[in-house]
Design an enzyme around this catalytic site. Structure first.
Site, mmCIF file in Angstrom:
data_model
loop_
_atom_site.group_PDB
_atom_site.id
_atom_site.type_symbol
_atom_site.label_atom_id
_atom_site.label_comp_id
_atom_site.label_asym_id
_atom_site.label_seq_id
_atom_site.Cartn_x
_atom_site.Cartn_y
_atom_site.Cartn_z
ATOM 1 C CG HIS A 1 36.442 45.111 33.726
ATOM 2 N ND1 HIS A 1 36.293 44.180 32.873
ATOM 3 C CD2 HIS A 1 37.135 44.354 34.915
ATOM 4 C CE1 HIS A 1 36.628 42.882 33.265
ATOM 5 N NE2 HIS A 1 37.100 42.958 34.260
ATOM 6 C CG HIS B 1 41.074 41.517 37.380
ATOM 7 N ND1 HIS B 1 40.627 40.813 38.206
ATOM 8 C CD2 HIS B 1 40.408 41.787 36.367
ATOM 9 C CE1 HIS B 1 39.143 41.050 37.902
ATOM 10 N NE2 HIS B 1 39.245 41.277 36.668
ATOM 11 C CD GLU C 1 38.749 39.365 33.139
ATOM 12 O OE1 GLU C 1 38.663 40.592 33.867
ATOM 13 O OE2 GLU C 1 37.976 38.508 32.905
HETATM 14 CO CO CO Z 1 37.520 41.117 35.481
#
Ligand code: CO
Length: 134
Positions: A7, A79, A130
């Protein structure tokens, strides 16, 4: 080692307003808002054919995205999340290469209930990364 883009997370000052654009104007599949008190955010996921967009709104005192929204008042990309097969092996490889893992370096349960780690933006051209175990 690096796998799919899981994502892209966007910090937003108004979660419902942001979600409405994706739902009503762009015609996307949009999840309900989910409060994540352990992470200090409320999240909405936008499902796209090849990945997801994670909308983040601060929740409670000391939200980890509060400072980001003070600097970026209309919101912004916060992020990006890549999948890895084995998060501990990925961490060891990155640390060995001199890259910085945020926090204590131990994987924590992320917004999808899977182990995640965050990597220092200065090691990734200004992008907070991440890693999520696939
Ligand atoms: Co995230």
């Amino acid at each position: 080692m690096i796998g799919r883009l899981n994502h892209v997370a966007i910090a937003v000052p108004d979660l419902e307003a942001a979600a409405a654009i994706y739902r009503n104007t762009l015609g996307a599949t949009v999840s309900d808002a989910v409060a994540q008190p352990n992470h200090g955010v409320t999240t909405i996921f936008i499902e796209l054919p090849n990945t997801k967009i994670e909308l983040l709104e601060p929740l409670g005192e000391g939200s980890p995205i509060a400072g980001f929204l003070e600097r970026n008042m209309s919101g912004g990309i916060h992020h990006i999340c890549y999948e890895v097969d084995d998060i501990s092996a990925a961490r060891d490889r990155l640390v060995k290469a001199g890259l910085r893992v945020l926090g204590d370096g131990k994987p924590k349960e992320g917004a999808h209930g899977k182990p995640v780690l965050f990597l220092h933006p200065k090691d990734f051209n200004g992008t907070l990364v991440e890693l999520e175990q696939a």
